[in-house]
Motif scaffolding. Structure first.
Motif: not given
Length: 125
Positions: A19-33
């Motif tokens: 389940t993706p974190d709706p608040h966001g993740i720290e670190g590098p992200v891909a398009l759409g994350q």
């Protein structure tokens, strides 16, 4: 019975892990994350320009990356273009696209799905 319970529990845990974190993740992200950068959240939407100099190549101009991203803060969101290494004023701070990986190689640029984006926010919301 115990085996069935263990299988059910492991299936539920596996579902939670994806389940993706709706608040966001720290670190590098891909398009759409969504990336959480210590203030706003940033979702890279698409690469507008990637004219970086290929790795291990001597270039007169280093090139640049321009990324269209949605910046989200509290009850607002705004789409903006971010240029690698150039701070942009957002709310009461500055948002910067600080890295795009992998580096470009001679020949074709990396596919957009392969790219990862790192952001930095200085200031506070």
């Amino acid at each position: 019975m115990k085996t069935a319970i263990l299988l059910l529990a492991s299936g539920l845990l596996a579902g939670c892990a994806t389940t993706p974190d709706p608040h966001g993740i720290e670190g590098p992200v891909a398009l759409g994350q969504i990336a959480y950068v210590g203030g706003p959240r940033v979702r890279p939407d698409r690469v507008i320009e990637d004219s970086r100099c290929p790795v291990d190549t001597l270039c007169v101009w280093a090139g640049r990356v321009v990324l269209r991203a949605t910046v989200i803060g509290g009850s607002w969101s705004k789409q903006m273009d971010l240029t690698l290494g150039t701070p942009v004023q957002v709310a009461d701070g500055a948002l910067t696209l600080v890295a795009v990986t992998p580096g470009r190689t001679a020949g074709a640029p990396p596919a957009p799905k392969q790219l990862r984006f790192t952001f930095e926010f200085s200031g506070g919301l």
